[in-house]
Design a protein around this motif. Structure first.
Motif, PDB file in Angstrom:
ATOM      1  N   VAL A  75       0.748  -1.052   0.171  1.00 38.60           N
ATOM      2  CA  VAL A  75       0.067  -0.109   0.048  1.00 38.60           C
ATOM      3  C   VAL A  75       0.882   1.209   0.158  1.00 38.60           C
ATOM      4  O   VAL A  75       1.767   1.343   0.841  1.00 38.60           O
ATOM      5  N   GLU A 120       1.369   5.611  -1.299  1.00 39.16           N
ATOM      6  CA  GLU A 120       0.705   6.844  -1.624  1.00 39.16           C
ATOM      7  C   GLU A 120       1.178   7.307  -3.185  1.00 39.16           C
ATOM      8  O   GLU A 120       2.264   7.140  -3.363  1.00 39.16           O
ATOM      9  N   HIS A 121       0.220   7.713  -3.831  1.00 49.47           N
ATOM     10  CA  HIS A 121       0.216   8.469  -5.267  1.00 49.47           C
ATOM     11  C   HIS A 121      -0.066   9.640  -5.529  1.00 49.47           C
ATOM     12  O   HIS A 121      -1.372  10.019  -5.260  1.00 49.47           O
ATOM     13  N   GLU A 151      -7.779  -0.370  -5.358  1.00 50.84           N
ATOM     14  CA  GLU A 151      -8.242   0.229  -4.064  1.00 50.84           C
ATOM     15  C   GLU A 151      -7.815  -0.799  -2.831  1.00 50.84           C
ATOM     16  O   GLU A 151      -8.083  -2.055  -3.001  1.00 50.84           O
ATOM     17  N   PRO A 152      -7.336  -0.538  -1.924  1.00 44.97           N
ATOM     18  CA  PRO A 152      -6.932  -1.537  -0.655  1.00 44.97           C
ATOM     19  C   PRO A 152      -8.213  -2.255  -0.359  1.00 44.97           C
ATOM     20  O   PRO A 152      -9.278  -1.899  -0.065  1.00 44.97           O
ATOM     21  N   THR A 186      -4.032  13.140  -3.162  1.00 45.55           N
ATOM     22  CA  THR A 186      -3.614  11.878  -2.939  1.00 45.55           C
ATOM     23  C   THR A 186      -4.580  10.974  -2.685  1.00 45.55           C
ATOM     24  O   THR A 186      -5.431  10.950  -2.072  1.00 45.55           O
ATOM     25  N   THR A 201      -4.788   6.220  -2.110  1.00 45.18           N
ATOM     26  CA  THR A 201      -4.070   5.150  -1.753  1.00 45.18           C
ATOM     27  C   THR A 201      -4.278   3.908  -2.493  1.00 45.18           C
ATOM     28  O   THR A 201      -5.426   3.745  -2.923  1.00 45.18           O
ATOM     29  N   GLU A 242      -3.156  -0.123  -3.628  1.00 44.58           N
ATOM     30  CA  GLU A 242      -2.485  -1.441  -3.272  1.00 44.58           C
ATOM     31  C   GLU A 242      -2.308  -1.969  -4.503  1.00 44.58           C
ATOM     32  O   GLU A 242      -2.901  -2.218  -5.392  1.00 44.58           O
TER      33      GLU A 242
END
Length: 378
Positions: free
Chosen positions: A11, A13-14, A165-166, A21, A23, A25
């Motif tokens: 996971v 940050e982008h 997405e996580p 920002t 998150t 995965e």
């Protein structure tokens, strides 16, 4: 191309272009539940490569180099993630002057199961870079969806990661209608030059029309029908159909006359009953103004018809001929980028008609083809 280690799922940050920002995965598609299609030796070598790293026979150096181009490759899976990004490491930078970077180096995303695949987006990126990260999908509704990512057509891929997405579900793709592969051997046109994006190469359009794995074995300027290449291609497991569309790369009519029956003979040693379609060259724009080009195409067409007739007379009913001169239609002169390589429009024409011609070979022998009227692939 050396094998690249998979980057682990993390996971991270982008930073988006809008300076927001999110998150993500990150997942490597090298292992299940992702399925990699179009690379016949992937299960053994875990390389995004169209021929084996160490071929069974010494193939021409240019063919070996072009095998690193990922034309026809697909990443297939299902997910309920509302967004999808890719992080890509190319083997070089975009450098073609008659083909967009989106066709040469980008990934295409299609959403939907077999027969329902719809284009969603392309990884538009800075063409001066070898590494890029692009959000392909956003704001989906969270339903489980089938995803197909098409690999670039004229570039090697050292690594690709998929950002979801996580906690999103990632499931295997829906199965193909057949477990057999379609093998498509040929030229730069087969490889996908000059589609504006990967999903519009005719091999990829055909793969959506006929729900089976397709291996794109087009080698730009280098699809010459050599016996060593035939030996390697014959080693691909579980073929259901072989298409030979390499006339345009032959140095002479004599070369075509010598290589074509030998290619068929080599393939037949391992696959005595697999249907083989011989597809002659499409019409090039200049033949309207240069009669010698038309005469050359018709001469080579006659050679290929004769080879097919000889095979059938010799007791092989599963060798067929398709007149490639009819694939683009009467307005063939408006179907290419440079008089030779099709645009997306030209590739759609080719795929519609080829899919209609070869589909029946999965059901039983059909004789020489007559190109059906143009119709939209459903």
């Amino acid at each position: 191309m050396p094998e690249q280690p998979a980057r682990p799922s993390v996971v991270m940050e982008h930073d988006e272009r809008e300076e927001q920002t999110m998150t993500l995965e990150w997942h490597s598609p090298l292992a299940p539940p992702f399925h990699i299609a179009g690379f016949a030796w992937f299960d053994e070598e875990k390389l995004y490569r169209r021929l084996p790293r160490t071929p069974s026979h010494p193939i021409p150096p240019m063919v070996d180099q072009l095998a690193n181009h990922t034309a026809g490759g697909q990443i297939r899976f299902q997910t309920n993630s509302a967004s999808l990004s890719v992080n890509v490491r190319l083997s070089g930078v975009a450098n073609m002057n008659h083909m967009p970077a989106t066709g040469q180096c980008a990934f295409d995303c299609y959403i939907g199961g077999p027969g329902e695949q719809r284009y969603y987006g392309t990884t538009v990126y800075d063409r001066s870079k070898r590494d890029y990260e692009v959000q392909v999908c956003e704001n989906l509704d969270g339903r489980l969806r089938s995803i197909t990512l098409y690999f670039p057509l004229y570039m090697g891929i050292e690594d690709v990661q998929i950002g979801l997405e996580p906690g999103a579900d990632v499931l295997p793709p829906l199965p193909y209608a057949s477990d057999r592969r379609i093998l498509l051997y040929g030229t730069s046109i087969t490889q996908g030059g000059c589609a504006s994006r990967p999903g519009m190469a005719y091999s990829n359009i055909v793969s959506r029309a006929i729900n089976a794995e397709l291996c794109n074995l087009g080698f730009s300027g280098s699809g010459k029908g050599e016996a060593a290449v035939a030996e390697v291609i014959s080693g691909i497991a579980n073929p259901g159909l072989l298409v030979l569309d390499y006339e345009a790369n032959c140095d002479s009519s004599d070369s075509l006359r010598a290589t074509l029956p030998e290619f068929i003979r080599i393939f037949r040693r391992r696959h005595p009953d697999v249907p083989i379609w011989i597809v002659s060259q499409i019409r090039f724009a200049k033949e309207h103004f240069q009669p010698e080009l038309l005469a050359l195409r018709l001469d080579r067409q006659a050679i290929q018809r004769a080879v097919v007739d000889a095979c059938r007379a010799g007791g092989d009913p599963n060798v067929f001929f398709c007149d490639g001169g009819e694939l683009l239609g009467e307005d063939y002169h408006d179907c290419t980028v440079d008089g030779i390589h099709p645009t997306d429009f030209g590739f759609q024409r080719m795929a519609e008609r080829l899919a209609a011609v070869i589909r029946g070979s999965f059901l039983g022998p059909r004789g020489e083809s007559s190109i059906p009227p143009r119709r939209r692939i459903e």
